[in-house]
Design an enzyme around this catalytic site. Structure first.
Site, PDB file in Angstrom:
ATOM      1  N   ASP A  89       0.725  -1.109  -0.136  1.00  0.00           N
ATOM      2  CA  ASP A  89       0.004   0.029   0.102  1.00  0.00           C
ATOM      3  C   ASP A  89       0.949   1.264   0.135  1.00  0.00           C
ATOM      4  OD1 ASP A  89       0.925  -0.750   2.581  1.00  0.00           O
ATOM      5  OD2 ASP A  89      -0.553   0.195   3.556  1.00  0.00           O
ATOM      6  N   ARG A  99       5.240   4.113   6.247  1.00  0.00           N
ATOM      7  CA  ARG A  99       4.729   3.910   7.661  1.00  0.00           C
ATOM      8  C   ARG A  99       4.858   2.482   8.255  1.00  0.00           C
ATOM      9  NH1 ARG A  99      -1.229   5.847   5.844  1.00  0.00           N
ATOM     10  NH2 ARG A  99      -1.846   3.702   5.416  1.00  0.00           N
ATOM     11  N   ASP A 100       4.233   2.244   9.262  1.00  0.00           N
ATOM     12  CA  ASP A 100       4.183   1.073  10.233  1.00  0.00           C
ATOM     13  C   ASP A 100       3.191   0.117   9.475  1.00  0.00           C
ATOM     14  OD1 ASP A 100       2.051   2.401  10.968  1.00  0.00           O
ATOM     15  OD2 ASP A 100       2.280   1.890  13.219  1.00  0.00           O
ATOM     16  N   GLU A 101       3.251  -0.026   8.047  1.00  0.00           N
ATOM     17  CA  GLU A 101       2.360  -0.918   7.453  1.00  0.00           C
ATOM     18  C   GLU A 101       3.271  -1.613   6.242  1.00  0.00           C
ATOM     19  OE1 GLU A 101      -2.125  -0.157   6.559  1.00  0.00           O
ATOM     20  OE2 GLU A 101      -1.015   1.359   7.295  1.00  0.00           O
ATOM     21  N   ASP A 149      -5.595  -2.936  -2.373  1.00  0.00           N
ATOM     22  CA  ASP A 149      -4.642  -1.773  -3.122  1.00  0.00           C
ATOM     23  C   ASP A 149      -4.110  -2.521  -4.477  1.00  0.00           C
ATOM     24  OD1 ASP A 149      -4.872  -1.339  -0.095  1.00  0.00           O
ATOM     25  OD2 ASP A 149      -3.845   0.416  -0.785  1.00  0.00           O
ATOM     26  N   TRP A 165     -11.461  -6.261  -1.635  1.00  0.00           N
ATOM     27  CA  TRP A 165     -10.044  -6.668  -1.000  1.00  0.00           C
ATOM     28  C   TRP A 165      -9.584  -8.114  -1.462  1.00  0.00           C
ATOM     29  CZ3 TRP A 165     -11.675  -2.144   0.285  1.00  0.00           C
ATOM     30  CH2 TRP A 165     -10.736  -1.138   0.636  1.00  0.00           C
ATOM     31  N   GLU A 211      -2.297   9.406  -0.686  1.00  0.00           N
ATOM     32  CA  GLU A 211      -3.166   8.225  -0.005  1.00  0.00           C
ATOM     33  C   GLU A 211      -4.710   9.118  -0.362  1.00  0.00           C
ATOM     34  OE1 GLU A 211      -2.587   7.066   3.905  1.00  0.00           O
ATOM     35  OE2 GLU A 211      -4.153   5.267   3.678  1.00  0.00           O
ATOM     36  N   HIS A 232       1.178   6.284  -2.323  1.00  0.00           N
ATOM     37  CA  HIS A 232       0.060   5.448  -2.176  1.00  0.00           C
ATOM     38  C   HIS A 232      -0.473   5.157  -3.657  1.00  0.00           C
ATOM     39  CE1 HIS A 232      -1.482   3.720   1.845  1.00  0.00           C
ATOM     40  NE2 HIS A 232      -2.443   3.600   1.030  1.00  0.00           N
TER      41      HIS A 232
END
Ligand code: BGC
Length: 721
Positions: A335, A339-341, A348, A400, A610, A631
């Protein structure tokens, strides 16, 4: 693979955070014909022979559904051998032993494993004799000079640290998940040099690379032992021009480097960052911006699509979309890279997949990731919302998890390779079998979790959502979204099944029932833009023209603004053009105010945001929590530019025959698209001239060219109109 004969080894008693270096000395070179190394680890590794890096694969072995699939790399190291050799393999936590972000509410069950490596080195003599060196207790291990490492953390390095080697310990750890390398390797791809170096209003020293990217910093310097270089990363500056890191959430995203004496150069070896700006928090005396540069990382994918227009802002958008694909095709489709992702969000992935297949050759990239989708799919058929999966996390829900059907179908359309469908057919069927087991309504998909039209703009103004969560989900109906995607997945399975010679009569009957139930339940309740768009896109309306008219009216009535989120946006322009509203599609694309694709460009974006208003007109931020500036989801609009604005459509999968129907708009002077397909290069360009519109079309295959509603069939060649 010879690696199956080797043993996993670790450092006895080491905590999971220790980044060890494993070492094995051996004699060779003389009399050796060839040497090959097979290696993998439970983290990410860097292997060196006699101090020289083996291979170019950064962050090997990449990220897969590890408990079932762990890739083994094989390197030919024949040319690197010397008389006496030292093989060293440093292993950091990487994705395998990652700490899951707190917001997931999950723990990675492998987080507290020690760093382990498994390797086999095969030396083939000129005399035909083969010697194999396997990881075992004859290897040695020491703590390396990397003192802390993590994908979200960044890296701490202490170059003054001396190694103390002790014998390695053999571990009893499974080998059944070892598979040969499948995906394209992640490589260093580009170098970006500082554009500016300045003090912010807070007095901090910041270096601007002029481009938001995924990768790392690299530097060289002269220093005294013990001096430190500490660097933080950021994607944007705040309204006052200060360094902004709150959108990284819990990702520390820093490098702390303790120097040794003398001249040295370094770049992080076990992590990556998403950044445009670096803040130099501490540096040895005399350090300057020209001693540092940025290295761009992404998977080895070949560029296949190019767009260019007469509008510099639109060109910047095209560039932003390319950069967001590069930044998020780092071993898996993520995505965002900062960041913490940085997770493989299935939604996505499917949203951007059509654009992705046009811009780059992503066949191998997706072949590997789809194998992980299969591996991550649960027994009962549910497909996780992120792949590789986070253990105990949720099923993805509508739009998704439907990546399991949509992505293989798109790959088949772009590349004409039916194996994407045959590989995934069972997984698609399992997915379809799962939906009725959780739905609360027969022949629809209702009552289940979905992210809705994530980040849509259409919750009513007077609506005070109880939680911020609701305001992120837009106002489209969850049951409608899920049911529309259910119908679409069934229709893909029907088409795929026919191609594969399967009996699809049951799915055909199911599809008819879903379509009827959908129309009965939703046709009078199509309120939001996304609800209309999905109904049109998935052919679920008996009166599509009237519905499209209503959609167009709705967009005009709210001031020519789109309101769609992640789910509706990729199809919005397509449905407008399909029903005679190409002018509105162009208005949305060319809109420079919020919300619109060129708004972020007007705010200096160099990647896709995003949020439509990640930075608001007054310079403040949307919020810290969901504020990625890299994003790719809304970059899906590139597929409308290739496919509609330039009009390049596959008449047969793989562009074996094409249909080219460009849709010029006088607000733009010219536009061109070049597409390298598996059947050759297609070019479609148009330009407004004094004597009308000039079209230039190159086709490598038979094409139907449609201009101003007039159709002609041409053989391969170059055509001017
Ligand atoms: C991600 C999205 C993703 C979403 C699920 C976010 O945190 O960044 O792009 O699809 O969660 O709604």
């Amino acid at each position: 693979m010879m690696i199956q004969q080797a043993s996993w080894i670790a450092m006895d008693g080491a905590a999971s955070t220790v980044v060890p270096v494993f070492r094995r000395k051996f004699s060779g070179a003389k009399g050796i014909w060839s040497a090959a190394l097979e290696v993998t680890c439970d983290g990410v590794y860097e292997a060196r022979l006699n101090g020289e890096r083996i291979g170019n694969f950064i962050l090997a072995p990449g990220w897969t559904e590890y408990r079932k699939r762990l890739q083994v790399q094989r390197y030919d190291i024949s040319d690197m051998l010397q008389e006496e050799n030292v093989l060293e393999i440093t292993v950091a936590n990487g994705w395998y032993r990652r700490t899951n972000a707190p917001w997931t509410g999950t723990h990675n069950p492998d987080e507290f494993l020690p760093a382990m490596v498994i390797a086999a080195l095969q030396l083939r003599g000129k005399d035909g004799i083969v010697e194999t060196i396997l990881t075992d207790e004859r290897w040695e291990v020491s703590e390396s000079n990397v003192t802390l490492s993590g994908i979200f953390i960044g890296e701490d390095v202490d170059m003054t640290r001396e190694p103390h080697f002790v014998p390695a310990k053999v571990c009893d750890y499974p080998k059944s998940m070892l598979i040969p390398q499948e995906g394209p390797e992640v490589h260093e791809q580009e170098t970006v040099y500082p554009r500016a170096s300045f003090r912010t209003p807070k007095g901090e020293w910041v270096i601007d690379f002029g481009q938001n990217l995924a990768g790392y910093m690299a530097f060289d310097l002269d220093a005294h032992a013990g001096e430190r270089l500490s660097i933080s990363t950021a994607e944007v500056l705040d309204r006052d021009g200060n360094f902004y890191t709150a959108n990284y959430r819990s990702a520390r995203s820093q490098l702390h480097y303790t120097c040794r004496e003398g001249h040295q150069s370094y770049k992080p070896r076990f992590t990556f960052f998403g950044f445009r700006y670096l803040r130099i928090d501490e540096a040895p005396e005399g350090f300057t911006a020209d001693q540092i540069h940025a290295v761009v990382l992404h998977s080895e994918i070949r560029r296949t699509g190019w767009l260019e227009s007469s509008d510099p802002m639109l060109n910047q958008l095209f560039s932003n979309i390319i950069w967001s694909q590069k930044g998020n095709y780092l071993d898996i489709p993520t995505d965002c890279p900062q960041r913490d992702e940085r997770y493989g969000w299935t939604g996505d992935g499917q949203i951007f997949c059509r654009a992705a297949t046009l811009q780059y050759d992503v066949r191998q990239f997706f072949r590997k990731w789809l194998a992980d989708v299969r591996a991550a799919q649960h027994e009962n058929g549910w497909v996780p919302e992120v792949v590789p999966s986070l253990t105990a996390y949720k099923p993805g829900g509508g739009a998704w998890s439907d990546a399991v059907t949509i992505i293989p179908w798109q790959l088949y359309q772009t590349y004409g390779d039916v194996s994407f469908l045959s590989d995934m057919y069972d997984a698609m069927e399992k997915w379809l079998a799962y939906i009725p087991t959780v739905s609360t309504t027969e022949d629809l998909w209702t009552g289940c979790w979905t992210y809705g039209d994530w980040l849509a703009l259409d919750w009513p103004e007077d609506y005070h959502p109880a939680t911020i969560e609701l305001s992120k989900r837009g106002y489209s109906n969850d049951d409608l979204i899920c049911s529309a995607f259910y119908a679409n997945s069934v229709s893909i399975v029907i088409r795929a099944g026919r191609l594969l010679g399967r009996d699809v009569s049951g799915y055909e009957a199911l599809y008819r029932r879903i379509a009827a139930a959908y129309k009965a339940r939703f046709s009078k309740r199509l309120n939001t833009q996304t609800e209309k768009v999905l109904t049109l896109h998935f052919n679920l309306s008996d009166h599509p023209q009237a519905l499209a008219d209503a959609l167009a009216e709705q967009i005009r009535a709210c001031g020519m603004k789109l309101q769609t989120g992640l789910v509706g946006t990729p199809y919005l322009l397509h449905e407008l053009s399909r029903y005679g509203y190409t002018d509105i599609a162009w208005s949305l694309l060319l809109r420079r105010e919020y919300p619109g694709w060129l708004y972020s460009v007007s705010k200096g974006a160099t990647t896709v945001w995003e949020h439509w208003d990640g930075i608001k007109p007054d310079g403040t931020f949307w919020d810290d929590d969901m504020n990625s500036y890299n994003h790719y989801a809304y970059g899906s609009v590139a597929d409308w530019v290739f496919g509609v604005a330039c009009g390049i459509q596959p008449a047969e999968p793989g562009y074996a025959r094409v249909r080219i129907e460009p849709r010029p708009d006088p607000r733009l002077n010219s536009l061109s698209a070049v597409l390298d397909t598996v059947n050759g290069q297609i070019r479609s360009a148009w330009k407004y001239t004094d004597r009308g519109i000039r079209y230039e079309i190159d086709t490598p295959v038979q094409a139907e060219i449609v201009l101003d509603g007039k159709s002609r069939v041409v053989e391969k060649g170059r055509y001017l109109f």
